[in-house]
Write an enzyme that holds these catalytic residues in place. Structure first.
Site, PDB file in Angstrom:
ATOM      1  N   VAL A 162       0.834  -1.206   0.000  1.00  0.00           N
ATOM      2  CA  VAL A 162       0.000   0.000   0.000  1.00  0.00           C
ATOM      3  C   VAL A 162       0.867   1.254   0.000  1.00  0.00           C
ATOM      4  CG1 VAL A 162      -1.672   1.325   1.358  1.00  0.00           C
ATOM      5  CG2 VAL A 162      -1.956  -1.153   1.091  1.00  0.00           C
ATOM      6  N   TYR A 217      -6.543  -7.830  14.650  1.00  0.00           N
ATOM      7  CA  TYR A 217      -6.250  -6.799  13.655  1.00  0.00           C
ATOM      8  C   TYR A 217      -7.384  -5.772  13.629  1.00  0.00           C
ATOM      9  CZ  TYR A 217      -5.264  -4.760   9.074  1.00  0.00           C
ATOM     10  OH  TYR A 217      -5.000  -3.883   8.049  1.00  0.00           O
ATOM     11  N   LYS A 256      -7.348  -1.643  14.441  1.00  0.00           N
ATOM     12  CA  LYS A 256      -7.723  -0.656  13.423  1.00  0.00           C
ATOM     13  C   LYS A 256      -8.899   0.193  13.895  1.00  0.00           C
ATOM     14  CE  LYS A 256      -4.612  -1.293  10.345  1.00  0.00           C
ATOM     15  NZ  LYS A 256      -3.678  -0.179  10.047  1.00  0.00           N
ATOM     16  N   PRO A 305     -10.090   0.257   3.095  1.00  0.00           N
ATOM     17  CA  PRO A 305     -10.149  -0.454   1.821  1.00  0.00           C
ATOM     18  C   PRO A 305     -10.651  -1.887   1.986  1.00  0.00           C
ATOM     19  CG  PRO A 305      -7.856  -0.165   2.506  1.00  0.00           C
ATOM     20  CD  PRO A 305      -8.715   0.351   3.613  1.00  0.00           C
ATOM     21  N   HIS A 351      -2.478 -13.328   1.637  1.00  0.00           N
ATOM     22  CA  HIS A 351      -3.899 -13.218   1.333  1.00  0.00           C
ATOM     23  C   HIS A 351      -4.244 -14.121   0.153  1.00  0.00           C
ATOM     24  CE1 HIS A 351      -3.657  -9.379   3.654  1.00  0.00           C
ATOM     25  NE2 HIS A 351      -4.804  -9.860   4.105  1.00  0.00           N
ATOM     26  N   ASP A 411     -13.136 -20.789   6.207  1.00  0.00           N
ATOM     27  CA  ASP A 411     -13.719 -19.942   5.163  1.00  0.00           C
ATOM     28  C   ASP A 411     -13.624 -18.470   5.542  1.00  0.00           C
ATOM     29  OD1 ASP A 411     -14.540 -21.517   3.096  1.00  0.00           O
ATOM     30  OD2 ASP A 411     -16.584 -21.823   3.857  1.00  0.00           O
TER      31      ASP A 411
END
Ligand code: GDP
Length: 315
Positions: free
Chosen positions: A16, A137, A141, A164, A180, A270
């Site tokens: 990023v 995480y 944030k 995002p 990812h 999942d």
């Protein structure tokens, strides 16, 4: 934000941060300040305070984070919480103390509740339980974006946040276990193609829905909101288009030219069933993404092959 502003990009070596630096350079910003991880440890509040005092940036863009895919996050929620919380507190609070005029804090749409209405509007924040696989995480944030909101309200500082959706693009992490889904699939299908393997093993059922934004589109969204006089405290950035993990796998398999069969390992998680962000707010302000997923995947595969050949890939 003015072209003459001194702009600090935290995390400029990441996917990023490097995309933001490219966008700043393209737009004529010449006064960009960066520090590598070795030069400045963002977990250290004293070092961060000293850095801000010495460099006195006008604007800060916080793109530094400990990130990872579902495997990395679910194995180490504690580390993801601790490191991201420290980075957020040190970079945002440190900026406020040093008088940084404007700040953009970056997060992710995983801050929203697992069962948020879809597409997820910004107003879904803190209305329900988080997805367990990346709760650490997400909590960090949420603290960071709240700190920006409070500083704006308490002290009139123009600190705001952008969330995002799932990102991809050059400079991604291609680690099979920690990466990812999109870069990991590129690596798995490319490896299978090159070595003629008959089967590619993917995770979960293939049925979750995800949205993917190219990092160059994200960088344009960041510069766009930094150009607004009165930006929203919190705004989503995404494409508004979702695909199933199975469709994503078919797209990447076709784009790499791999012929292997796919085996879905249902013992792997999942994660959240659906994560599509509501992009009406940012679109209503005048921004929209430009890179179609099919084109972005093709570009990313080319860049993956080039990075692999150069030996600069993050594996
Ligand atoms: P998330 O979007 O935060 O859940 O994180 P990821 O980018 O890691 O995406 C995870 C989704 O892709 C889950 O539904 C996984 O089951 C699925 N998936 C399928 N194959 C893979 C793989 O090889 N790696 C990863 N990370 N996810 C995979």
């Amino acid at each position: 934000m003015l072209r003459t502003d001194r702009v600090y990009v935290a995390g400029h070596r990441g996917m990023v941060g490097s995309a933001i630096c490219r966008a700043l350079a393209r737009d004529g910003f010449e006064n960009v300040v960066t520090r590598t991880h070795r030069e400045l440890d963002l977990l250290d509040p004293v070092a961060v305070r000293e850095f801000y005092a010495a460099e006195k940036p006008d604007v800060a863009i916080i793109a530094a984070a400990r990130v990872g895919g579902i495997g990395a996050n679910s194995a180490e929620n504690a580390k993801f919480l601790y490191e991201n919380e420290m980075i957020a507190m040190n970079t945002v609070w440190g900026a406020a103390e040093a008088g940084v005029r404007r700040l953009l804090f970056l997060g992710s749409t995983c801050i929203y509740p697992r069962m948020a209405p879809q597409p997820i509007p910004e107003s879904a924040l803190l209305t329900g339980e988080l997805e367990k696989t990346n709760e650490g995480y997400a909590l960090a944030k949420i603290s960071g974006l709240k700190l920006c909101e409070f500083l704006r309200r308490d002290r009139g500082l123009l600190y705001h946040s952008l969330m995002p959706t799932n990102l991809y693009g050059p400079g991604d992490n291609y680690d099979i276990v920690h990466g990812h889904v999109l870069p990991t699939m590129i690596r798995k299908f490319e490896t299978a193609r090159v070595s003629n393997e008959p089967i590619v093993h993917l995770w979960g059922s293939g049925s979750p829905l995800r949205e993917f934004l190219h990092v160059d589109d994200l960088a344009s969204a960041c510069l766009f909101v930094l150009g607004l006089d009165n930006p929203p405290d919190l705004v989503n950035a995404g494409t508004g288009r979702e695909v199933t993990i199975r469709q994503l796998a078919e797209m990447i398999r076709a784009a790499t030219g791999c012929r292997a069969e796919i085996d879905w390992d249902r013992a792997k998680p999942d994660g959240t069933p659906r994560k599509l962000c509501d992009t009406r707010l940012i679109r209503s302000l005048g921004w929209e993404p430009k890179i179609r997923l099919e084109d972005g995947i093709r570009r990313t595969i080319d860049e993956y092959r080039a990075e692999l050949a150069r030996g600069t890939i993050r594996l």
